[in-house]
Design a protein around this motif. Structure first.
Motif, PDB file in Angstrom:
ATOM      1  N   VAL A 264       0.821  -1.251  -0.006  1.00  0.00           N
ATOM      2  CA  VAL A 264      -0.137   0.000   0.039  1.00  0.00           C
ATOM      3  C   VAL A 264       0.883   1.263  -0.216  1.00  0.00           C
ATOM      4  O   VAL A 264       0.565   2.296  -0.776  1.00  0.00           O
ATOM      5  N   VAL A 265       2.065   1.320   0.654  1.00  0.00           N
ATOM      6  CA  VAL A 265       2.905   2.412   0.559  1.00  0.00           C
ATOM      7  C   VAL A 265       3.365   2.729  -0.817  1.00  0.00           C
ATOM      8  O   VAL A 265       3.295   3.819  -1.234  1.00  0.00           O
ATOM      9  N   SER A 266       3.901   1.506  -1.516  1.00  0.00           N
ATOM     10  CA  SER A 266       4.169   1.557  -2.833  1.00  0.00           C
ATOM     11  C   SER A 266       2.949   2.200  -3.632  1.00  0.00           C
ATOM     12  O   SER A 266       3.052   3.009  -4.698  1.00  0.00           O
ATOM     13  N   SER A 267       1.543   1.762  -3.758  1.00  0.00           N
ATOM     14  CA  SER A 267       0.573   2.117  -4.102  1.00  0.00           C
ATOM     15  C   SER A 267       0.444   3.750  -4.006  1.00  0.00           C
ATOM     16  O   SER A 267       0.093   4.485  -4.906  1.00  0.00           O
ATOM     17  N   ILE A 268       0.641   4.148  -2.854  1.00  0.00           N
ATOM     18  CA  ILE A 268       0.593   5.584  -2.603  1.00  0.00           C
ATOM     19  C   ILE A 268       1.372   6.456  -3.129  1.00  0.00           C
ATOM     20  O   ILE A 268       1.135   7.414  -3.705  1.00  0.00           O
ATOM     21  N   GLN A 269       2.514   5.762  -3.140  1.00  0.00           N
ATOM     22  CA  GLN A 269       3.688   6.611  -4.026  1.00  0.00           C
ATOM     23  C   GLN A 269       3.440   6.561  -5.426  1.00  0.00           C
ATOM     24  O   GLN A 269       3.983   7.743  -6.110  1.00  0.00           O
ATOM     25  N   ILE A 273      -3.886   4.049  -4.157  1.00  0.00           N
ATOM     26  CA  ILE A 273      -4.420   4.123  -3.063  1.00  0.00           C
ATOM     27  C   ILE A 273      -3.973   5.513  -2.337  1.00  0.00           C
ATOM     28  O   ILE A 273      -2.745   5.851  -2.763  1.00  0.00           O
ATOM     29  N   LYS A 274      -4.853   6.116  -1.586  1.00  0.00           N
ATOM     30  CA  LYS A 274      -4.561   7.633  -1.124  1.00  0.00           C
ATOM     31  C   LYS A 274      -3.710   7.572   0.164  1.00  0.00           C
ATOM     32  O   LYS A 274      -2.816   8.392   0.308  1.00  0.00           O
ATOM     33  N   ALA A 275      -4.043   6.661   1.089  1.00  0.00           N
ATOM     34  CA  ALA A 275      -3.405   6.794   2.470  1.00  0.00           C
ATOM     35  C   ALA A 275      -3.488   5.524   3.207  1.00  0.00           C
ATOM     36  O   ALA A 275      -4.655   4.778   2.817  1.00  0.00           O
ATOM     37  N   THR A 276      -2.796   5.172   4.128  1.00  0.00           N
ATOM     38  CA  THR A 276      -3.085   4.386   5.173  1.00  0.00           C
ATOM     39  C   THR A 276      -2.573   4.847   6.779  1.00  0.00           C
ATOM     40  O   THR A 276      -2.028   5.817   6.847  1.00  0.00           O
ATOM     41  N   VAL A 277      -2.870   3.939   7.557  1.00  0.00           N
ATOM     42  CA  VAL A 277      -2.479   4.434   8.968  1.00  0.00           C
ATOM     43  C   VAL A 277      -1.448   3.226   9.305  1.00  0.00           C
ATOM     44  O   VAL A 277      -2.080   2.076   9.188  1.00  0.00           O
ATOM     45  N   LEU A 278      -0.247   3.621   9.601  1.00  0.00           N
ATOM     46  CA  LEU A 278       0.817   2.692   9.830  1.00  0.00           C
ATOM     47  C   LEU A 278       0.716   2.116  11.212  1.00  0.00           C
ATOM     48  O   LEU A 278       0.920   2.875  12.387  1.00  0.00           O
ATOM     49  N   GLN A 279       0.795   0.777  11.407  1.00  0.00           N
ATOM     50  CA  GLN A 279       1.243   0.346  12.908  1.00  0.00           C
ATOM     51  C   GLN A 279       2.648  -0.237  12.961  1.00  0.00           C
ATOM     52  O   GLN A 279       3.071  -0.950  11.903  1.00  0.00           O
ATOM     53  N   PRO A 280       3.419   0.249  13.943  1.00  0.00           N
ATOM     54  CA  PRO A 280       4.474  -0.235  14.247  1.00  0.00           C
ATOM     55  C   PRO A 280       4.703  -1.929  14.674  1.00  0.00           C
ATOM     56  O   PRO A 280       4.974  -2.009  15.841  1.00  0.00           O
ATOM     57  N   THR A 302       7.058  -8.281  36.691  1.00  0.00           N
ATOM     58  CA  THR A 302       6.886  -7.246  35.589  1.00  0.00           C
ATOM     59  C   THR A 302       6.643  -5.769  36.408  1.00  0.00           C
ATOM     60  O   THR A 302       5.752  -5.706  37.325  1.00  0.00           O
ATOM     61  N   ASP A 303       7.273  -4.631  35.791  1.00  0.00           N
ATOM     62  CA  ASP A 303       7.162  -3.395  36.039  1.00  0.00           C
ATOM     63  C   ASP A 303       6.404  -2.510  34.906  1.00  0.00           C
ATOM     64  O   ASP A 303       6.025  -1.554  35.145  1.00  0.00           O
ATOM     65  N   GLN A 304       5.678  -3.554  33.919  1.00  0.00           N
ATOM     66  CA  GLN A 304       4.953  -2.838  32.896  1.00  0.00           C
ATOM     67  C   GLN A 304       3.522  -2.987  33.306  1.00  0.00           C
ATOM     68  O   GLN A 304       3.159  -4.296  33.889  1.00  0.00           O
ATOM     69  N   PRO A 305       2.575  -2.193  32.724  1.00  0.00           N
ATOM     70  CA  PRO A 305       0.909  -2.611  32.933  1.00  0.00           C
ATOM     71  C   PRO A 305       0.891  -3.433  31.875  1.00  0.00           C
ATOM     72  O   PRO A 305       1.585  -3.705  30.926  1.00  0.00           O
ATOM     73  N   GLU A 306      -0.452  -4.236  32.277  1.00  0.00           N
ATOM     74  CA  GLU A 306      -0.664  -5.298  31.156  1.00  0.00           C
ATOM     75  C   GLU A 306      -1.164  -4.702  29.891  1.00  0.00           C
ATOM     76  O   GLU A 306      -0.742  -5.168  28.757  1.00  0.00           O
ATOM     77  N   LYS A 307      -1.879  -3.862  29.887  1.00  0.00           N
ATOM     78  CA  LYS A 307      -2.411  -3.060  28.771  1.00  0.00           C
ATOM     79  C   LYS A 307      -1.338  -1.892  28.150  1.00  0.00           C
ATOM     80  O   LYS A 307      -1.338  -1.002  29.008  1.00  0.00           O
ATOM     81  N   GLN A 308      -0.932  -1.987  26.987  1.00  0.00           N
ATOM     82  CA  GLN A 308      -0.262  -0.933  26.470  1.00  0.00           C
ATOM     83  C   GLN A 308      -0.381  -0.619  25.090  1.00  0.00           C
ATOM     84  O   GLN A 308      -0.499  -1.512  24.275  1.00  0.00           O
ATOM     85  N   SER A 309      -0.500   0.561  24.878  1.00  0.00           N
ATOM     86  CA  SER A 309      -0.718   1.096  23.547  1.00  0.00           C
ATOM     87  C   SER A 309       0.410   1.920  22.921  1.00  0.00           C
ATOM     88  O   SER A 309       0.632   2.974  23.453  1.00  0.00           O
ATOM     89  N   ILE A 310       0.352   1.817  21.573  1.00  0.00           N
ATOM     90  CA  ILE A 310       1.547   2.393  20.988  1.00  0.00           C
ATOM     91  C   ILE A 310       0.748   3.124  19.839  1.00  0.00           C
ATOM     92  O   ILE A 310      -0.066   2.532  18.880  1.00  0.00           O
ATOM     93  N   ASP A 311       1.058   4.530  19.725  1.00  0.00           N
ATOM     94  CA  ASP A 311       0.663   5.106  18.513  1.00  0.00           C
ATOM     95  C   ASP A 311       0.982   5.049  17.046  1.00  0.00           C
ATOM     96  O   ASP A 311       2.178   4.440  16.999  1.00  0.00           O
ATOM     97  N   CYS A 312      -0.251   5.086  16.244  1.00  0.00           N
ATOM     98  CA  CYS A 312       0.256   4.894  14.917  1.00  0.00           C
ATOM     99  C   CYS A 312       0.305   6.177  14.272  1.00  0.00           C
ATOM    100  O   CYS A 312       0.328   7.345  14.792  1.00  0.00           O
ATOM    101  N   VAL A 313       0.676   6.144  12.763  1.00  0.00           N
ATOM    102  CA  VAL A 313       1.238   7.386  12.179  1.00  0.00           C
ATOM    103  C   VAL A 313       0.447   7.150  10.815  1.00  0.00           C
ATOM    104  O   VAL A 313       0.466   6.142  10.077  1.00  0.00           O
ATOM    105  N   LEU A 314       0.104   8.596  10.380  1.00  0.00           N
ATOM    106  CA  LEU A 314      -0.582   8.555   9.166  1.00  0.00           C
ATOM    107  C   LEU A 314       0.452   8.447   7.911  1.00  0.00           C
ATOM    108  O   LEU A 314       1.490   9.123   8.067  1.00  0.00           O
ATOM    109  N   VAL A 315       0.255   7.554   6.649  1.00  0.00           N
ATOM    110  CA  VAL A 315       1.007   7.882   5.610  1.00  0.00           C
ATOM    111  C   VAL A 315       0.067   8.134   4.621  1.00  0.00           C
ATOM    112  O   VAL A 315      -0.744   7.658   4.272  1.00  0.00           O
ATOM    113  N   ASN A 319       4.604  11.645   3.136  1.00  0.00           N
ATOM    114  CA  ASN A 319       5.647  10.892   3.728  1.00  0.00           C
ATOM    115  C   ASN A 319       5.850   9.576   3.285  1.00  0.00           C
ATOM    116  O   ASN A 319       6.547   8.718   3.941  1.00  0.00           O
ATOM    117  N   ALA A 320       5.316   9.140   2.408  1.00  0.00           N
ATOM    118  CA  ALA A 320       5.225   7.546   2.045  1.00  0.00           C
ATOM    119  C   ALA A 320       6.755   7.390   1.581  1.00  0.00           C
ATOM    120  O   ALA A 320       7.087   6.187   1.663  1.00  0.00           O
TER     121      ALA A 320
END
Length: 331
Positions: A264-269, A273-280, A302-315, A319-320
């Protein structure tokens, strides 16, 4: 790839389970693929990685990143694919338990259907670290590390509305109903899109994360609603299927996806396809292995919480060119 429920009989725990999984291509075991002994490694040195099919590049990226990180920390790895089949996943958990794995890294086969297997591993003192998909229970897995799907869907919804000029008919392709992410992403999209009264959703169908099914569903939608101006999809695989149908119909329709896959990144280039949301994907898989390693070395703490959320990035077209392997340079 379209996932169909397995009809295999239940495979007994133990060596028979390992052999049966190997016979049907269940995964790559470092201990045997290197030409050495096929005996199980020591309990403290095996990490089992279980994901959906690596035919999807997103899950292949998870597998590769988790396995590479585990090896860099001195672990053996057993990489398996459940193909979104909870029964097959359950058998693979039995394999991990029989091999006395140190930990399991899991992208699960169902928010409800996976709980029993994870609990079984916990009862055997084997911790599970979830990536990408959550389950509908806390206190069973040690960690649930996922992309911030609500935040990412908000980004996707905003970009889609902008591309649509805040008006016109559109369709939505939903993911697999048993996957929590499908509902979260759809809700996130509509948290934005429903604010615009001139944006009218005329069709909403599940294509189960599948490219071929998305193509077929989109063809049907286009026939029933010839004035559609845009299609927003719950993942990139469905976006690719939708765009193939749009091309075949010779229509100029905006398509937006979710995942940040290389295709999809290649398609955007190429201004398709116009855009996607990148998951790391790779980052999340590496984090899970690092936390598993820390948990093991801390004797089950463990010293980490069970639920952990990582932000996504618009492509998008802006920026493709900076995206590679599910990561944006500088983000």
């Amino acid at each position: 790839m379209k996932y169909l429920p397995s009809r295999r009989a239940f495979i007994a725990v133990g060596a028979a389970s390992v052999l049966a999984l190997a016979a049907c291509g269940g995964g790559d075991d470092d201990a045997s693929s290197s030409g050495g002994s096929s005996a199980a490694p020591a309990a403290s040195k095996l990490i089992v990685i279980i994901t959906p099919s690596p035919d999807n590049v997103f899950f292949k990226a998870e597998q590769d990143a988790a396995a590479a990180q585990a090896k860099s920390l001195g672990y053996e790895t057993l990489v398996l694919s459940h193909d979104d089949d909870p029964t097959k996943q359950s058998q693979q958990f039995d394999t991990a338990i029989s091999r006395k794995a140190a930990a399991i890294i899991l992208d699960n086969a169902g928010a409800d259907a996976s709980v029993t297997a994870i609990q079984r591993a916990k009862d055997a003192n084997i911790p599970t670290f979830l990536i990408d998909r959550e389950i509908n229970k806390t206190g069973v897995a040690v960690a649930q590390i996922v992309s911030n799907n609500a935040q990412g869907a908000g980004l996707g919804g905003q970009e889609f509305a902008k591309l649509m000029g805040n008006k016109g008919e559109y369709a939505e392709l939903l993911g697999k109903p048993t996957d929590t992410n499908a509902g979260v992403r759809s809700k996130g999209y509509h948290g934005i899109l429903d604010q615009y009264p001139d944006l009218k959703m005329v069709a909403q169908q599940s294509a189960n994360w599948d490219q071929a099914e998305a193509l077929q569903k989109t063809q049907t939608i286009l026939q029933a609603h010839p004035n559609i101006k845009g299609i927003i999809a719950g993942n990139d695989t469905m976006a690719l299927g939708a765009y193939a149908a749009v091309q075949a119909a010779k229509k100029d329709i905006i398509v937006v996806g979710f995942d940040g896959s290389p295709d999809v990144v290649s398609s955007i280039q190429k201004k398709a396809i116009k855009a996607t949301v990148l998951q790391p994907a790779s980052k999340i898989a590496q984090m899970a292995v690092d936390q598993a390693d820390a948990y093991i070395k801390a004797g089950g703490k463990t010293d980490q919480p069970e639920k952990q959320s990582i932000d996504c990035v618009l492509v998008n077209a802006d920026n493709a060119d900076t995206v590679k392997d599910f990561a944006v340079a500088g983000s």
